[in-house]
Design a protein around this motif. Sequence first.
Motif, PDB file in Angstrom:
ATOM      1  N   LEU A  90     112.669  69.985  69.681  1.00  0.00           N
ATOM      2  CA  LEU A  90     113.598  71.034  70.116  1.00  0.00           C
ATOM      3  C   LEU A  90     114.637  71.307  69.022  1.00  0.00           C
ATOM      4  CD1 LEU A  90     114.974  72.847  72.271  1.00  0.00           C
ATOM      5  CD2 LEU A  90     116.120  70.802  73.127  1.00  0.00           C
ATOM      6  N   LEU A  91     115.131  70.243  68.415  1.00  0.00           N
ATOM      7  CA  LEU A  91     116.131  70.380  67.350  1.00  0.00           C
ATOM      8  C   LEU A  91     115.515  71.058  66.132  1.00  0.00           C
ATOM      9  CD1 LEU A  91     118.914  69.829  66.154  1.00  0.00           C
ATOM     10  CD2 LEU A  91     118.150  67.516  65.568  1.00  0.00           C
ATOM     11  N   SER A  92     114.313  70.605  65.797  1.00  0.00           N
ATOM     12  CA  SER A  92     113.613  71.175  64.657  1.00  0.00           C
ATOM     13  C   SER A  92     113.445  72.700  64.831  1.00  0.00           C
ATOM     14  CB  SER A  92     112.257  70.480  64.590  1.00  0.00           C
ATOM     15  OG  SER A  92     111.628  70.762  63.422  1.00  0.00           O
ATOM     16  N   ARG A  93     113.013  73.080  66.014  1.00  0.00           N
ATOM     17  CA  ARG A  93     112.785  74.510  66.299  1.00  0.00           C
ATOM     18  C   ARG A  93     114.073  75.316  66.212  1.00  0.00           C
ATOM     19  NH1 ARG A  93     108.752  76.141  71.126  1.00  0.00           N
ATOM     20  NH2 ARG A  93     107.017  76.395  69.707  1.00  0.00           N
ATOM     21  N   ALA A  94     115.126  74.755  66.777  1.00  0.00           N
ATOM     22  CA  ALA A  94     116.403  75.489  66.772  1.00  0.00           C
ATOM     23  C   ALA A  94     116.875  75.710  65.338  1.00  0.00           C
ATOM     24  CB  ALA A  94     117.454  74.715  67.575  1.00  0.00           C
ATOM     25  N   ILE A  95     116.777  74.676  64.514  1.00  0.00           N
ATOM     26  CA  ILE A  95     117.236  74.822  63.121  1.00  0.00           C
ATOM     27  C   ILE A  95     116.397  75.874  62.401  1.00  0.00           C
ATOM     28  CG2 ILE A  95     117.437  73.654  60.890  1.00  0.00           C
ATOM     29  CD1 ILE A  95     117.899  71.040  62.508  1.00  0.00           C
ATOM     30  N   LEU A  96     115.087  75.812  62.583  1.00  0.00           N
ATOM     31  CA  LEU A  96     114.211  76.729  61.837  1.00  0.00           C
ATOM     32  C   LEU A  96     114.331  78.181  62.321  1.00  0.00           C
ATOM     33  CD1 LEU A  96     111.054  74.477  61.381  1.00  0.00           C
ATOM     34  CD2 LEU A  96     112.838  75.010  59.711  1.00  0.00           C
ATOM     35  N   SER A  97     114.962  78.379  63.463  1.00  0.00           N
ATOM     36  CA  SER A  97     115.168  79.754  63.932  1.00  0.00           C
ATOM     37  C   SER A  97     116.406  80.370  63.283  1.00  0.00           C
ATOM     38  CB  SER A  97     115.333  79.778  65.446  1.00  0.00           C
ATOM     39  OG  SER A  97     116.635  79.331  65.789  1.00  0.00           O
ATOM     40  N   GLY A  98     117.160  79.566  62.535  1.00  0.00           N
ATOM     41  CA  GLY A  98     118.429  80.049  61.996  1.00  0.00           C
ATOM     42  C   GLY A  98     118.362  80.372  60.519  1.00  0.00           C
ATOM     43  N   ALA A  99     119.168  81.332  60.101  1.00  0.00           N
ATOM     44  CA  ALA A  99     119.399  81.670  58.693  1.00  0.00           C
ATOM     45  C   ALA A  99     118.082  81.940  57.953  1.00  0.00           C
ATOM     46  CB  ALA A  99     120.209  80.566  58.023  1.00  0.00           C
ATOM     47  N   ILE A 158     137.066  86.725  72.460  1.00  0.00           N
ATOM     48  CA  ILE A 158     135.763  86.775  73.147  1.00  0.00           C
ATOM     49  C   ILE A 158     134.623  86.485  72.154  1.00  0.00           C
ATOM     50  CG2 ILE A 158     136.545  88.322  74.997  1.00  0.00           C
ATOM     51  CD1 ILE A 158     135.224  90.647  73.456  1.00  0.00           C
ATOM     52  N   ALA A 159     134.948  85.728  71.101  1.00  0.00           N
ATOM     53  CA  ALA A 159     133.937  85.434  70.073  1.00  0.00           C
ATOM     54  C   ALA A 159     132.930  84.404  70.585  1.00  0.00           C
ATOM     55  CB  ALA A 159     134.621  84.890  68.823  1.00  0.00           C
ATOM     56  N   VAL A 160     131.774  84.356  69.924  1.00  0.00           N
ATOM     57  CA  VAL A 160     130.771  83.338  70.256  1.00  0.00           C
ATOM     58  C   VAL A 160     130.557  82.405  69.072  1.00  0.00           C
ATOM     59  CG1 VAL A 160     129.557  84.808  71.910  1.00  0.00           C
ATOM     60  CG2 VAL A 160     128.764  84.744  69.537  1.00  0.00           C
ATOM     61  N   ASN A 161     130.109  81.201  69.389  1.00  0.00           N
ATOM     62  CA  ASN A 161     129.716  80.250  68.351  1.00  0.00           C
ATOM     63  C   ASN A 161     128.326  80.643  67.841  1.00  0.00           C
ATOM     64  OD1 ASN A 161     128.327  77.811  67.288  1.00  0.00           O
ATOM     65  ND2 ASN A 161     130.295  76.872  67.722  1.00  0.00           N
ATOM     66  N   PRO A 162     128.139  80.724  66.529  1.00  0.00           N
ATOM     67  CA  PRO A 162     126.867  81.248  66.005  1.00  0.00           C
ATOM     68  C   PRO A 162     125.788  80.197  65.724  1.00  0.00           C
ATOM     69  CG  PRO A 162     128.471  81.083  64.234  1.00  0.00           C
ATOM     70  CD  PRO A 162     129.146  80.543  65.464  1.00  0.00           C
ATOM     71  N   SER A 163     126.086  78.919  65.913  1.00  0.00           N
ATOM     72  CA  SER A 163     125.150  77.872  65.447  1.00  0.00           C
ATOM     73  C   SER A 163     123.954  77.699  66.380  1.00  0.00           C
ATOM     74  CB  SER A 163     125.899  76.539  65.334  1.00  0.00           C
ATOM     75  OG  SER A 163     124.989  75.475  65.234  1.00  0.00           O
ATOM     76  N   ASP A 164     122.755  77.725  65.821  1.00  0.00           N
ATOM     77  CA  ASP A 164     121.559  77.411  66.610  1.00  0.00           C
ATOM     78  C   ASP A 164     121.406  75.906  66.784  1.00  0.00           C
ATOM     79  OD1 ASP A 164     120.024  79.970  67.127  1.00  0.00           O
ATOM     80  OD2 ASP A 164     120.388  80.153  64.987  1.00  0.00           O
ATOM     81  N   MET A 165     121.647  75.172  65.708  1.00  0.00           N
ATOM     82  CA  MET A 165     121.502  73.715  65.777  1.00  0.00           C
ATOM     83  C   MET A 165     122.360  73.137  66.914  1.00  0.00           C
ATOM     84  SD  MET A 165     122.653  70.828  63.026  1.00  0.00           S
ATOM     85  CE  MET A 165     121.688  71.322  61.648  1.00  0.00           C
ATOM     86  N   SER A 166     123.565  73.681  67.064  1.00  0.00           N
ATOM     87  CA  SER A 166     124.485  73.141  68.070  1.00  0.00           C
ATOM     88  C   SER A 166     123.960  73.323  69.491  1.00  0.00           C
ATOM     89  CB  SER A 166     125.860  73.812  67.946  1.00  0.00           C
ATOM     90  OG  SER A 166     126.465  73.446  66.737  1.00  0.00           O
ATOM     91  N   VAL A 167     123.189  74.373  69.718  1.00  0.00           N
ATOM     92  CA  VAL A 167     122.666  74.611  71.080  1.00  0.00           C
ATOM     93  C   VAL A 167     121.678  73.499  71.435  1.00  0.00           C
ATOM     94  CG1 VAL A 167     121.567  76.299  72.596  1.00  0.00           C
ATOM     95  CG2 VAL A 167     122.978  77.084  70.688  1.00  0.00           C
ATOM     96  N   ALA A 168     120.818  73.153  70.475  1.00  0.00           N
ATOM     97  CA  ALA A 168     119.870  72.055  70.723  1.00  0.00           C
ATOM     98  C   ALA A 168     120.618  70.722  70.858  1.00  0.00           C
ATOM     99  CB  ALA A 168     118.849  71.984  69.591  1.00  0.00           C
ATOM    100  N   LEU A 169     121.624  70.509  70.018  1.00  0.00           N
ATOM    101  CA  LEU A 169     122.371  69.232  70.088  1.00  0.00           C
ATOM    102  C   LEU A 169     123.114  69.104  71.417  1.00  0.00           C
ATOM    103  CD1 LEU A 169     123.756  68.962  66.433  1.00  0.00           C
ATOM    104  CD2 LEU A 169     121.875  67.659  67.443  1.00  0.00           C
ATOM    105  N   ALA A 170     123.565  70.239  71.963  1.00  0.00           N
ATOM    106  CA  ALA A 170     124.227  70.200  73.278  1.00  0.00           C
ATOM    107  C   ALA A 170     123.220  69.778  74.347  1.00  0.00           C
ATOM    108  CB  ALA A 170     124.818  71.565  73.605  1.00  0.00           C
ATOM    109  N   ALA A 171     122.022  70.348  74.299  1.00  0.00           N
ATOM    110  CA  ALA A 171     121.000  69.999  75.297  1.00  0.00           C
ATOM    111  C   ALA A 171     120.582  68.533  75.151  1.00  0.00           C
ATOM    112  CB  ALA A 171     119.792  70.921  75.157  1.00  0.00           C
ATOM    113  N   LEU A 172     120.536  68.058  73.932  1.00  0.00           N
ATOM    114  CA  LEU A 172     120.106  66.664  73.694  1.00  0.00           C
ATOM    115  C   LEU A 172     121.229  65.655  73.947  1.00  0.00           C
ATOM    116  CD1 LEU A 172     118.022  67.279  70.422  1.00  0.00           C
ATOM    117  CD2 LEU A 172     117.108  66.602  72.649  1.00  0.00           C
ATOM    118  N   GLU A 173     122.430  66.142  74.169  1.00  0.00           N
ATOM    119  CA  GLU A 173     123.617  65.287  74.383  1.00  0.00           C
ATOM    120  C   GLU A 173     123.848  64.359  73.202  1.00  0.00           C
ATOM    121  OE1 GLU A 173     123.582  63.679  78.380  1.00  0.00           O
ATOM    122  OE2 GLU A 173     123.921  65.689  79.198  1.00  0.00           O
TER     123      GLU A 173
END
Length: 335
Positions: A90-99, A158-173
């Motif tokens: 999941l982490l690998s996928r999130a990172i590779l979807s970014g930048a 009303i800004a958003v956080n742009p990091s993809d990696m962080s979304v996976a890290l949040a799910a993985l706790e």
Amino acid sequence: MNRFAYLRADDVGAAVRAVAADPSARFIAGGTNLVDLIKENVERPTRIVDITRLPLGEIGPGERGGLRIGALVKNSDLAYHPEVERRYPLLSRAILSGASAQLRNMASTGGNLMQRTRCSYFYDTTTPCNKREPGTGCAALGGFNRMHAILGASEQCIAVNPSDMSVALAALEAVVHVTGPEGDRAIAFAEFHRLPGDAPQLDTNLRQGELITAVELPALGFAEHHAYLKIRDRASYAFALVSVAAALELQGGTVTEARVALGGVAHKPWRDREAEALLVGRRVALEHFQRVADALLQGAVGRGANDFKIELARRAIVRALSHAARRTSRDDARR
Ligand SMILES: Cc1cc2nc3c(=O)[nH]c(=O)nc-3n(C[C@H](O)[C@H](O)[C@H](O)COP(=O)(O)OP(=O)(O)OC[C@H]3O[C@@H](n4cnc5c(N)ncnc54)[C@H](O)[C@@H]3O)c2cc1C
Ligand code: SF4
């Protein structure tokens, strides 16, 4: 160009002392965000402390049966590390979807967590922005806010956080390890980033001078049932309009553990444990996924141009959970 002092730190203590002593000092790792911010005159550090020579570039076993990722591990090295691909796809996928591949080759783990919002007004120093200059107002509120938050926003930002990696890290706790002037501490990922409230200039709960040294992944990696779904304007090289990290543990078709983290919708990766709990003990079924999506988006508010994100997020959650519920093969995870 503003003048600044450049220091190359040889050890963690020296880096921390150099930044702790000066509120406008900044660490620099890959430089892929900070240099842009300096060029745009958004950040005006008086001192830049280069941390790239610090011994924080390793991935190794963690204390709780998981993995410990040094803060200087490059995004690409992390995404393609065999243990990450095997245990935390999941982490690998999130990172590779970014930048882009080039950016991921430069960007560091710590820098990715600390990257700043992509709100266009934040980058435009001719417009009011409470995050850039507290007390000036928020141009996005009445402006072009198609990319902006639908959850957890405030009248200040009303800004958003742009990091993809962080979304996976949040799910993985994951847990973020930091060293500061007062010593070491560990921060649960859910507590690392902040909602804007009345202090939108603060993106995280890091204290002045604190350096991220590592990110630790727990043993549970959801390797069998996960999905990272990123909806964006282009197929690559674009930030998320909405992204979903979904992770499930299943026993005989019944959910025993569920995690759903959303990106592109709030000032931090968005989770709601009560919504996730609605799935536990249930059979895999579309109607349950829809209930979770409704619960997660309770309280979602559009600002006009971003109203579409509410329905987009609802559909993305259901789709990501449906993908996760199907067994995720290793080949899928690499795509
Ligand atoms: C064109 C473009 C497209 C992009 N698309 C995406 C995308 O789709 N998804 C995505 O997730 N990201 C995307 N990014 C952002 C990219 O992932 C970040 O710029 C990168 O991860 C930042 O890492 P860095 O090491 O270069 O950080 P730097 O630029 O060196 O630093 C960024 C910030 O982090 C701080 N910092 C760095 N390391 C530490 C540490 N160890 N402890 C404490 N503070 C630290 C610095 O002081 C600075 O404030 C994109 C960037 C660009 C330029
Ligand atoms: S949304 Fe936040 S970052 Fe964007 S203009 Fe408003 S205060 Fe600034």
